[in-house]
Design a protein around this motif. Structure first.
Motif, mmCIF file in Angstrom:
data_model
loop_
_atom_site.group_PDB
_atom_site.id
_atom_site.type_symbol
_atom_site.label_atom_id
_atom_site.label_comp_id
_atom_site.label_asym_id
_atom_site.label_seq_id
_atom_site.Cartn_x
_atom_site.Cartn_y
_atom_site.Cartn_z
ATOM 1 N N ARG A 37 0.690 -1.048 0.069
ATOM 2 C CA ARG A 37 -0.068 -0.138 0.107
ATOM 3 C C ARG A 37 0.686 1.269 0.125
ATOM 4 O O ARG A 37 0.659 2.168 -0.635
ATOM 5 C CB ARG A 37 -0.906 -0.091 1.121
ATOM 6 N N LEU A 38 2.032 1.278 0.829
ATOM 7 C CA LEU A 38 2.951 2.306 0.919
ATOM 8 C C LEU A 38 3.628 2.591 -0.621
ATOM 9 O O LEU A 38 3.950 3.786 -1.142
ATOM 10 C CB LEU A 38 3.888 2.322 1.752
ATOM 11 N N ALA A 39 3.642 1.554 -1.256
ATOM 12 C CA ALA A 39 4.146 1.635 -2.667
ATOM 13 C C ALA A 39 3.204 1.860 -3.642
ATOM 14 O O ALA A 39 3.484 1.856 -4.810
ATOM 15 C CB ALA A 39 4.925 0.417 -3.083
ATOM 16 N N GLY A 40 1.980 2.125 -3.256
ATOM 17 C CA GLY A 40 0.822 2.505 -4.260
ATOM 18 C C GLY A 40 0.154 1.087 -4.782
ATOM 19 O O GLY A 40 -0.589 1.134 -5.791
ATOM 20 N N GLY A 41 0.331 0.065 -4.100
ATOM 21 C CA GLY A 41 -0.418 -1.149 -4.505
ATOM 22 C C GLY A 41 -1.786 -1.055 -4.445
ATOM 23 O O GLY A 41 -2.402 -0.380 -3.840
ATOM 24 N N PRO A 42 -2.068 -2.257 -5.080
ATOM 25 C CA PRO A 42 -3.869 -2.385 -5.194
ATOM 26 C C PRO A 42 -4.462 -2.658 -3.653
ATOM 27 O O PRO A 42 -3.765 -3.109 -2.819
ATOM 28 C CB PRO A 42 -4.196 -3.688 -5.944
ATOM 29 N N ALA A 43 -5.596 -2.323 -3.462
ATOM 30 C CA ALA A 43 -6.586 -2.462 -2.263
ATOM 31 C C ALA A 43 -6.777 -3.817 -2.080
ATOM 32 O O ALA A 43 -6.628 -4.811 -3.156
ATOM 33 C CB ALA A 43 -7.641 -1.698 -2.221
ATOM 34 N N GLN A 44 -6.709 -4.569 -0.803
ATOM 35 C CA GLN A 44 -7.141 -6.007 -0.584
ATOM 36 C C GLN A 44 -8.684 -5.971 0.014
ATOM 37 O O GLN A 44 -8.533 -5.923 1.310
ATOM 38 C CB GLN A 44 -5.927 -6.478 -0.009
#
Lengths: 74, 235
Positions: A37-44
């Motif tokens: 998430r900190l790297a802009g990854g997708p929601a889970q």
């Protein structure tokens, strides 16, 4: 009729907590999730539904996120 | 008061292992250094957590933070080393390690904050679902809310076992922290969460069937979730 939107015991009892995901599984996924998430990854969505329903796990995520944003010196 | 940094000896600092698992798992000098570095890292993470929760800590001095942080780090280190073989490298090792310290420190702070408070399992009281003094909307919405509260009380008695009701009241009405309740009852956080998840599922299903809640949206993630209970929880 929709649930009245104010924070009460009633709201906590009716909170939508998604498909079952245990606190143990949440802990297992915590580190990967926060880094993603900190790297802009997708929601889970399944994990995030658990976090809305479990204050203790939500604190773990919030704390780890804060720690990674501002690591302790050492 | 500025954020206190938990102290770690100078020998704990310096370059971290490039392969923590190898360093921690190979007997010798490198392992000794890695152990000290790991402990220092866990102490600092635990101190971060204790500081976050400082409003719950009696007499929150730097010394008190250090005391709690070191205690939590000791326990976290034991837990982590027992699970070292499960680290798969999908995150940084330090991130993975931090979470053990954060979890332990948070639990320790909550346990201490509640140590003098009685926690008793009780059934739902009619006043538990009282509405707050200030709420949005006019008389019609207030009447709807009161009706919903009444329906909830009926549903809790009709759809839940006594144990499920007591756990739901403890966690969701009395807001006892889940790890505090688990320790008092001699069970686990996970077991209690399963119980409250089942309770919420049944209550939503009942109130939906009674027309008090909208039907859930049938998304991919939500499909089937409202009618399937996980494996039976205890007791």
């Amino acid at each position: 009729m929709t649930t009245p939107e104010f924070s009460t015991a009633l709201e906590r009892l009716l909170l939508e907590d998604g498909p079952y995901l245990s606190c143990e599984e949440c802990f297992e996924r915590l580190d990967v999730y926060v880094e993603s998430r900190l790297a802009g990854g997708p929601a889970q969505p399944d994990l995030e539904a658990h976090l809305r329903a479990c204050p203790a796990c939500a604190e773990d995520v919030a704390s780890l996120t804060a720690l990674l944003r501002d690591p302790p010196q050492g | 008061m500025t954020h206190p940094s938990a102290h770690a000896p100078a020998t704990d600092r310096g370059a971290e292992p490039t392969d923590w698992v190898l360093a921690l798992g190979t007997p010798g000098h490198e392992q000794t250094v890695a152990m000290r570095q790991l402990h220092g890292l866990l102490v600092r993470a635990a101190a971060h957590q204790v500081w976050r929760m400082r409003s719950l800590v009696d007499g929150c001095s730097p010394e008190r933070v250090d005391e709690i942080a070191n205690g939590a780090a000791d326990v976290a280190m034991t837990t982590l080393l027992g699970k070292l073989h499960t680290f798969e490298g999908h995150s940084r090792f330090t991130t993975w390690a931090y979470k053990f310290a954060l979890l332990q420190a948070a639990s320790d702070v909550r346990q201490q904050a509640w140590r003098r408070q009685e926690v008793r399992l009780r059934d739902l009281d009619p006043s538990d679902l009282q509405l707050p003094d200030r709420r949005p909307g006019g008389p019609e919405q207030e009447a709807e809310a009161l009706d919903l509260a009444s329906a909830m009380a009926r549903a809790m008695h009709e759809c839940l076992t006594a144990y499920q009701r007591q756990i739901a009241v403890a966690l969701l009405v009395d807001e006892v922290p889940i790890d505090v309740l688990a320790a008092r009852l001699g069970t686990t956080r996970g077991a209690l969460y399963k119980t409250v998840h089942v309770a919420r599922t049944r209550l939503r299903a009942e109130l939906t069937a009674m027309g008090y809640l909208d039907e859930p949206r049938a998304t991919g993630a939500a499909a089937g979730q409202h009618t399937t209970d996980p494996a039976p929880e205890q007791p």
